[in-house]
Design an enzyme around this catalytic site. Structure first.
Site, PDB file in Angstrom:
ATOM      1  N   ASP A  82       0.869  -1.167   0.000  1.00 51.36           N
ATOM      2  CA  ASP A  82       0.000   0.000   0.000  1.00 51.36           C
ATOM      3  C   ASP A  82       0.915   1.229   0.000  1.00 51.36           C
ATOM      4  O   ASP A  82       1.511   1.570   1.030  1.00 51.36           O
ATOM      5  CB  ASP A  82      -0.882  -0.053   1.258  1.00 51.36           C
ATOM      6  CG  ASP A  82      -1.630   1.251   1.494  1.00 51.36           C
ATOM      7  OD1 ASP A  82      -1.403   2.223   0.746  1.00 51.36           O
ATOM      8  OD2 ASP A  82      -2.430   1.299   2.439  1.00 51.36           O
TER       9      ASP A  82
ATOM     10  N   GLN B 141       1.010   6.299   1.208  1.00 52.36           N
ATOM     11  CA  GLN B 141       1.826   7.301   1.909  1.00 52.36           C
ATOM     12  C   GLN B 141       3.305   7.133   1.565  1.00 52.36           C
ATOM     13  O   GLN B 141       4.164   7.577   2.331  1.00 52.36           O
ATOM     14  CB  GLN B 141       1.626   7.181   3.428  1.00 52.36           C
ATOM     15  CG  GLN B 141       0.220   7.370   3.905  1.00 52.36           C
ATOM     16  CD  GLN B 141      -0.280   8.806   3.733  1.00 52.36           C
ATOM     17  OE1 GLN B 141       0.504   9.750   3.589  1.00 52.36           O
ATOM     18  NE2 GLN B 141      -1.591   8.976   3.739  1.00 52.36           N
TER      19      GLN B 141
ATOM     20  N   LYS C  18      -3.235  11.979  -3.326  1.00 51.87           N
ATOM     21  CA  LYS C  18      -2.202  12.128  -2.293  1.00 51.87           C
ATOM     22  C   LYS C  18      -0.847  12.461  -2.909  1.00 51.87           C
ATOM     23  O   LYS C  18       0.137  12.630  -2.222  1.00 51.87           O
ATOM     24  CB  LYS C  18      -2.105  10.853  -1.451  1.00 51.87           C
ATOM     25  CG  LYS C  18      -3.351  10.626  -0.579  1.00 51.87           C
ATOM     26  CD  LYS C  18      -3.160   9.443   0.323  1.00 51.87           C
ATOM     27  CE  LYS C  18      -4.457   8.907   0.892  1.00 51.87           C
ATOM     28  NZ  LYS C  18      -5.032   9.727   1.955  1.00 51.87           N
TER      29      LYS C  18
ATOM     30  N   CYS D 281      -8.271   6.607  10.419  1.00 53.94           N
ATOM     31  CA  CYS D 281      -8.630   5.317   9.791  1.00 53.94           C
ATOM     32  C   CYS D 281      -7.640   4.226  10.173  1.00 53.94           C
ATOM     33  O   CYS D 281      -7.320   3.336   9.352  1.00 53.94           O
ATOM     34  CB  CYS D 281      -8.712   5.418   8.270  1.00 53.94           C
ATOM     35  SG  CYS D 281     -10.058   6.433   7.696  1.00 53.94           S
TER      36      CYS D 281
HETATM   37  N1  PLP Z   1      -3.649   3.469   2.823  1.00 47.50           N
HETATM   38  C1  PLP Z   1      -3.058   4.458   3.512  1.00 47.50           C
HETATM   39  C2  PLP Z   1      -1.744   4.190   4.205  1.00 47.50           C
HETATM   40  C3  PLP Z   1      -3.658   5.706   3.578  1.00 47.50           C
HETATM   41  O1  PLP Z   1      -3.064   6.697   4.254  1.00 47.50           O
HETATM   42  C4  PLP Z   1      -4.894   5.911   2.917  1.00 47.50           C
HETATM   43  C5  PLP Z   1      -5.579   7.200   3.034  1.00 47.50           C
HETATM   44  O2  PLP Z   1      -5.324   7.998   3.906  1.00 47.50           O
HETATM   45  C6  PLP Z   1      -5.458   4.856   2.207  1.00 47.50           C
HETATM   46  C7  PLP Z   1      -4.818   3.642   2.188  1.00 47.50           C
HETATM   47  C8  PLP Z   1      -6.740   5.017   1.446  1.00 47.50           C
HETATM   48  O3  PLP Z   1      -6.565   5.936   0.403  1.00 47.50           O
HETATM   49  P1  PLP Z   1      -7.814   6.411  -0.467  1.00 47.50           P
HETATM   50  O4  PLP Z   1      -8.828   6.898   0.504  1.00 47.50           O
HETATM   51  O5  PLP Z   1      -7.244   7.486  -1.335  1.00 47.50           O
HETATM   52  O6  PLP Z   1      -8.289   5.231  -1.241  1.00 47.50           O
END
Ligand code: PLP
Length: 406
Positions: free
Chosen positions: A200, A203, A226, A364
């Site tokens: 993932d 970040q 992002k 989250c």
């Molecule tokens: N993974 C990480 C580490 C995140 O920080 C985020 C969002 O803050 C996501 C996944 C989800 O990203 P999105 O809401 O753009 O799909």
């Protein structure tokens, strides 16, 4: 080379505004980044002059759009160093990308009794799709624990790996703790037991880039918004062989080769995974954002952000009663903290009135908060357009809020 941040700030029109009569100091870049004028102009220009659906029309506008869309795919391919452009799938974001793999990979490869490993510091987006998949397939979710400093316990990870492990899903960097995870080591260890790995990169990619080939990850996910691009567009990278074998996870237009009521055959990669009208304007805007980031220099961005991180960490720690959650050796420019017994929401509200935008809550990542037995944190996440003066204002705002609330 160090960045000319004052010049860079002129590229971001939103940063010049005031809120509550104070200049905006935007420290919520982990949630979403601001857009440079070139990205705004790019998407505006398409809406004004070029808009037309891709892949379907024989007319001029459609052909132009298709070319730009496929050009954006090649820009992403080059940026993350994928071997083939058909390994780049446009999705709605990191969440969309992870869900796609959880469904499609799960359908093909996961059997009852198999195991999926995630880490204890994942965003909900990299937990829930795997829980859903485990429920569907009778598989089990295993979790890599982390230390008080916020570093993954690799010895525990090694113990979790076995011939039951089908897939390991971890983040490149934690959005709450800032920890940069040792993903190369994590990938190599997973491959040692024959498991696949999803990284993932929500970040990660904006703080120093990524090379998916040298990492040898099987899947990589990130979000356009992002990395200074538009919202509603994201990327799923997958190794060609895997994507080729995996079934589509959504049916609809553009993902088919031939449709009849008796039998439907699917389009080739990457279109097999892009059912319906994709966010083609978002994808082209993402391409413009990548061009912009490259023009600034991804290494210079990373270097500058590290200086900001060190400066902000040192300065915040001078505040009596302030505790930082996430003190790993390698971090992105994210600082989560609490001050005394003050509720993060109360502090965030006062800081906002002082023009300082921070995030408060669980970000989250509820399991991280449970791990530290806290309700949430205040999070300052910095981008390369933030200045040292803004960090001073951040610290002043924390002090002021502390005086008012204690
Ligand atoms: N993974 C990480 C580490 C995140 O920080 C985020 C969002 O803050 C996501 C996944 C989800 O990203 P999105 O809401 O753009 O799909």
């Amino acid at each position: 080379m160090s960045l000319d941040v004052n010049k860079i700030r002129q590229d971001f029109p939103i940063l010049t505004q005031t809120v509550y009569g104070k200049p905006l100091a935007y420290f919520d870049n982990g949630a979403t980044t601001q857009k440079p004028q070139v990205v705004i102009d790019c998407t505006n220009q398409i809406h004004t002059e070029l808009n037309s659906n891709i892949h379907r029309g024989v007319h001029y506008l459609s052909e132009q759009m298709t070319e730009l869309y496929e050009g954006a795919r090649r820009k992403v391919q080059e940026f993350i160093n994928a071997e083939h452009s058909q390994e780049i799938i446009f999705t709605s974001g990191t969440t969309g990308s992870i869900n796609a793999v959880a469904f499609s990979f799960g359908e093909l490869y996961v059997r009852p009794g198999d195991e999926i490993i995630v880490s204890g510091m994942e965003h909900h987006s990299n937990i829930i799709p795997w829980q859903m998949m485990c429920d569907r397939k009778g598989a089990k979710l295993r979790v890599i624990p982390f230390t008080d400093e916020g570093e993954l316990m690799l010895d525990e990870y090694k113990k979790l790996l076995s011939n039951k492990t089908r897939l390991v899903a971890v983040n490149q960097a934690s959005n709450s703790l800032g920890t940069v995870n040792p993903i190369k080591e994590i990938i190599d260890l997973a491959h040692g037991v024959g498991a696949k790995v999803l990284i993932d990169g929500a970040q990660g990619v904006q703080h120093g880039g990524i090379d998916v080939q040298s990492l040898d990850c099987d899947f990589y996910a990130f979000s356009g918004h992002k990395i200074y691009g538009p919202t509603g567009i994201g990327v799923l990278y997958g190794k060609e062989k895997l994507l080729f074998d995996m079934p589509p996870y959504q049916g609809g237009g553009d993902m088919v080769e031939c449709v009849s009521f008796e039998k439907t055959t699917y389009n080739s990669l990457p279109f097999k995974f892009e059912a319906g009208t994709s966010n083609f304007i978002g994808a082209i805007g993402l391409g413009a954002a990548i061009d912009y980031v490259k023009s600034v220099g991804i290494e210079d961005i990373a270097e500058y952000e590290q200086k900001l991180l060190n400066y902000a960490t040192d300065k915040l720690l001078q505040i009596d009663g302030l505790r930082i959650y996430g003190t790993a050796k390698h971090k992105i420019s994210v600082i989560s903290f609490l001050v005394g017994d003050i509720h993060p929401y109360d502090m965030g509200m006062i800081m906002d009135k002082l023009g300082v935008a921070v995030r408060t809550g669980t970000h989250c990542t509820q399991p991280i908060m449970d791990r530290y037995e806290i309700e949430g944190t205040i999070r300052a996440s910095m981008a390369f357009y933030n200045t040292f003066e803004e960090v001073d204002r951040l610290c002043e705002a924390v002090l002021k809020a502390k005086q008012m609330l204690e």
